[in-house]
Structures are given as structure tokens and as C-alpha cells.
Design an enzyme around this catalytic site. Sequence first.
Site, short mmCIF file in Angstrom:
data_model
loop_
_atom_site.label_atom_id
_atom_site.label_comp_id
_atom_site.label_asym_id
_atom_site.label_seq_id
_atom_site.Cartn_x
_atom_site.Cartn_y
_atom_site.Cartn_z
CB SER A 167 -0.91 0.02 1.22
OG SER A 167 -0.18 0.49 2.35
CE LYS A 168 -1.02 6.28 -3.70
NZ LYS A 168 -1.69 7.43 -4.31
NE ARG A 169 -2.20 5.25 5.57
CZ ARG A 169 -3.17 5.88 6.19
NH1 ARG A 169 -4.40 5.51 6.01
NH2 ARG A 169 -2.90 6.86 7.02
#
Length: 482
Positions: A246-248
Site C-alpha cells: 500500500s501507498k502508506r
Amino acid sequence: MVTTPTRVRFAPSPTGYLHVGGARTALYNWLFARKTGGAFILRIEDTDAQRSTEAHTRVILDGLAWLGLDWDEGPIFQGAHVERHRADAERLLVENKAYRCFCTREELEAQRQATPGGVDLYKYDRRCDRLPPEEIAARVAGGMPFVLRFRMPDAELAWEDAVHGRIGFHGRDLDDLVVLRSDGTPIYNLAVVSDDVAMRITHVIRGDDHISNTPKQIALYLALGAPLPVFAHVPVILDTDGKKLSKRRGAVAVGDYQDRGILPGAMRNFLALVGWSPGEDREIMSPAEMIELFTLEAIQKKPAIFDTAKLEWMNGQYLSRMSGASLAAPVARELEKMGVQVRGAHLLPPYIDAVKSRARTMLEIAERVAIRLDSRRAVLDDKGRKLIEKMGDGYARALVLATDTLRGLGEPEWRAEPILDALKQRVEQEGMKLGDLLQPIRVAITGTTVSEPVNELLEVVGRSSSLARLTAAAERNGASGC
RNA sequence: GGCCCCAUCGUCUAACGGUCAGGACACCACUCUUUCAAGGUGGUAAUACGGGUUCGAUUCCCGUUGGGGUCACCA
């Protein structure tokens, strides 16, 4: 033996960056096409007008080009072929393989909520498929909006997956899928099949997340009377904690790694090995070698975790095989981004060669080159500070001694060998250990305790800058009285 | 939850019924050394569990457990 040329495609939707998982799928398609002498086609699936942008398309194209994945046809924009998609959908209606559904989104939602046994069990009940013909005609004549629904056959929908082996679904578990929206635009599954048929795609190599779309698509192929391609579903790439990337957490876009100073060759090599292995313990491979060794059957079935530590190791391997000269241009670009003045990339190779073996990314190389180029970049770090603390007065004393020794060398003698000779001689006279003199010099010049051999460092930094840095550091640490 | 997929060191993987279960990253030690890397040498570390089939199972079958994907007028 006559073989039809293979045709594969990579079909991203331009709704975001180029994900590393997508990049790997593209790579596998590319390897397969090159291996089989077929065509690699790029198709942009932009039928979701809401989220698709030209900027995203650009990013995807740039990312593929950066990785060296050249395509033979395209980019073909799916949006340019909605007429064909619509025609295929109409054909399904005419042949009674699809029907008009007048249920609104609200009605559908109400039906879902009212499902006996819970929403999980919901499946469209085909109420619109049971409408009498005159009622349908009247509603159409009255301008009532409708979608086109494909009647899912009550049959086994199975295929021999090139990576998984046989996978089977049953039509009864699947919903009647909408193929045309009420505004007449096609839905993904129809558009994909329509395009893959029209483009004569022979092998559909795509992400694992499409396994559940495959039976629906097979039903559409059958309904359209088109031959089935070979399907190959490659597993997803997971984050270090086993969750979907995920981008996080960390970088997921290939652009992020490009920015970090990862070389495209290293990225390509690493990506190939996440979920595929040529056997024989092969790891570092040229594109030609990968093409030679690649097979769909050797693709792993289970999802893989993306290990950036190994990526960086591999990048280091690629870095060590490259000359300073070949790295000059990209490093110059990094320096420019950092705001460091460079009077021409041709001056860079000696600096790059000096720092290369200790760096794993081009970003690290650029940072270290910057320190050698510009004394203002040589900021004291923790390790440097610790050494100064540990040495106390000895630090400044060593620097004064070093400065005094090195001043004796003129510009022409300012070379690694004579520098080392001079320092060694002085150390002997003073009865010190070589390290006691070198480590302070290293810290004074670079701000840290890590660098190439000190004499080489001094050479690359140059006489005047070296002496200036040594003097300044000595003064900062109270050596004015000496 | 339904349907589907998957399961070897911490991670990426090799093995396609018989291996002391191999390699790489990471980690640790030693070595080299002008610090740190790189290099070299060595080490710790895995077949999820339970049943079968078989002379013999990492490998084939079934179940359990665990993980993942997917269930839109998104792609």
C-alpha cells in the site's frame, strides 16, 4: 510445424501510478513475447472516465520505457473502441444471450438488503429477464433507462491456467453481469473480452486478482463465438508485513524507486525474480538471459513479499559493474535536483569512482559526490561527532599535524601515493598510529567516519579544498593556540 | 459469509517419490584492511498440522489450520 505467433498485452488502467506489481506483470508479458517471438501490445484501459487521466498514462508509459520494456503495438486506448464494445453487447442482446434490465441502482440496493439470509447471499434474481416482451417494448418506447445484462450460463466454466493448472468455477455461483451501462458505455469485463478478441490476443498474462473475472470472461468468449486464449495468472506482490502493498507504507510505484536512485536494470532483474525463478541458482541476469530462461510454468503460485533490502543489494551489484563514466549523466541529474553546482558531467567520473563501492543507490552516490565537491555539504553526523568527543583535544592536534604535513606537498605532488607516504612518515616521527591521524582527517573532510581510503579522499577533494577544510575544522575545535 | 487461489529458512527461491532439503538477501563470526563498505571463508535458520497412498514422501490424495484474491451501472 506451423505455429501462430503469440500476442500478449499489458493493459493497465490510467488511474494511478505504475505499481511494482503491474510492472512485474508487464515484464512477464514482455519476456514471454520476446521469448516466443510474438508481439507485446500496450493497451490503456481508460473506460473509467472518472478516474483516468492523461498524466497517469504518461507515468505508466515512462515507467515501462525506463524499465526497458518496449512494446510492439499501441498504446491502444480502450476508450477509442466503445463502438465495437457496444456492437458486441448488442449482438448478445440480439442473440438472446443478454437482456435489458430496468432495475435502478436504488432498487438493486433494496433487493440486496432484502436478501433472505443476508446480503452475502445476494444474487440478481433475473426479474427483468422474466418481463413480457410487450412490457419491455413499452418501457423502451417510453424512454425508460436500462442496462444490458449478460445471462450467465448454468455451466462449468473452467480453464487450464498456465501457472496454476486447472481452475474451475460454476456459472450458478456467478451473477448475471452488466455489460452495458444505462448510458450505453461498456463495462470492463465486456470491453476486455471484446478487445482481446479483436486484438487476437493468444495469452492473457495478468494479476491473480483477475482469477475471479476469468470465468465471466470465458462465458463471454463462448457467447461471442471466439476462441479462448491461454490464461496465466501471476500472484500478487505483498508488503513486508504480508499485506497488500500500500501507498502508506513505503514505495509501491516504480517511480519511487527511480527517485531513490535504483538503476532500471537492477529493478528489472529484481522484479523478474519476485515470483519467478530460472532455477540453477541464477540471479544476476541480462535481459537476453532472462528471455532465454523464461517460462510461464516456472512462475510461482504463491504471493511474494517485496524485499527492498534485496533490491538494494542487487542495485549495488549493478552499480559495481558500471563505470563512473557511465553513471556521470544520471548522477549529474541527481546533483542538479539537490541544488549542487556541477561544471559539466565530464568532471564527475573520478568522484563517482571514489564513492561507488560504498553506495547502494545513485542517490547515495550523489550525496557523497556532493560532499567531495562542496565543503558546505560536509556536515558532521553522529559518527563524526562521536569520534571528536572521544578524541577530545587530540582531534584538533591531529588536524594541525596533518595540515602541517600536507602543506609540504605542492599541487603536482597532490596524489594518493605521495600523500600517504608523507602521512606515514610523519606518523612514524611522532610515534603515533596511522589511524590516529587518518580518522580525524576523514571526519574533518567529510563529516563522517566512512569513506574511501583517506589518501584517495584527499586526492579527489583536491589540495586547496582539503587544506581549507582541515584548517577550518581545527579552528572550530579550538586549535588556534597551537 | 459464498466462490476461488495458495502454503519449503525472517525474505526471494531450488527440489518435479529416494538430497546431510541446495542457493541468494538479511543476520552472526572470522578474514582482508587506513575507517566503512566490497571481496573471501564459515555459521544460525525451513518442508504449517493431522490422516492416508507408497518399500520410501517437501513432492501424490483428503481433511484441519493459516494467509490471500474476489463478490459494483470500478478497472
